[in-house]
Design a protein around this motif. Sequence first.
Motif: not given
Length: 291
Positions: A36-43, A49-63, A188-193
């Motif tokens: 839900h946080r991801f969805l809200k973050c992307m209005h 939302t799908k794009t930011i989620i895949e980027l989030n976990y892609g970056l996690r698994n690269k690091n 990729a963060y699920p809350s807007r700065l």
Amino acid sequence: MTTRRGQELDAMLSEMQNWFETNPNLPEKIEPIVLHRFLKCMHYDVEKTKTIIELNYGLRNKNPHIFIDRNMDDEQTSKGLQVSDLLILPGLTPERHKVLLFRMADFDPSTRNSVEETKIFFMMTDARFTEPDIETRAEDQNEKPDFADTYIADGDVQIVDIDGYTMRHLAYISIFVLRVYMKFVQEAYPSRLRAIHIINCPSFLDRMMAMMKPFIREEVYQMINYHTEGMDSLYKVVPRDMLPVEYGGKAGTIAEIKTHWLRHLKEKTAYLSDDKYWKIASQSKSRWSLF
């Protein structure tokens, strides 16, 4: 009674949950409130939302040394928790923003560890994201399907206290970790700065910012506010009462707030270390299950 808005959110979340669990490029599981946080973050734009989620976990698994291989009882992590204070302050600002405060608890430059400090930050925020951003009754969560839309912050405000920083501290900043941190938080963060406030600025602040600027997007750079004449300018943009006692507020002492979040981290140990929530294991999913 389920509102129309609640029904729409339920349907959207159900669709996204199914997409997540059948996507071979993602882990097996995700907490509904995190989704839900991801969805809200992307209005509530599903494709974005799908794009930011895949980027989030892609970056996690690269690091994985930053985002996945984490344990509060690890010696280096335990030391990092002692020498730095990361506080997630209670309540929300009038703009419905969550306030986070960072500061050094130990001024010795040799105690700095970029990997551990960054790892701790994301451990803390991952634990935080599993709960509403303000206290709520269990019955509210059960009776209001759209409760998370109300109790999830509309963004984050960061306060960075750099009291005690010297030029020697700059030598302990890992450019690689800084690059990963800034990319993740900005993209990729699920809350807007929403804003960054730097307090207790040293005379060499310009050199510190010159090191960071290549990794900061222009729109984020414009969010940075420097408070060079004490705390009064900060009080104009962040409610004073929300701050710790040591900063003139009423939110409790730094020790009390930190103890609360360390306890919360302990409670979330199993979640934070469960690979099913973080690791991409493509072999356990079939692409054909999407159809």
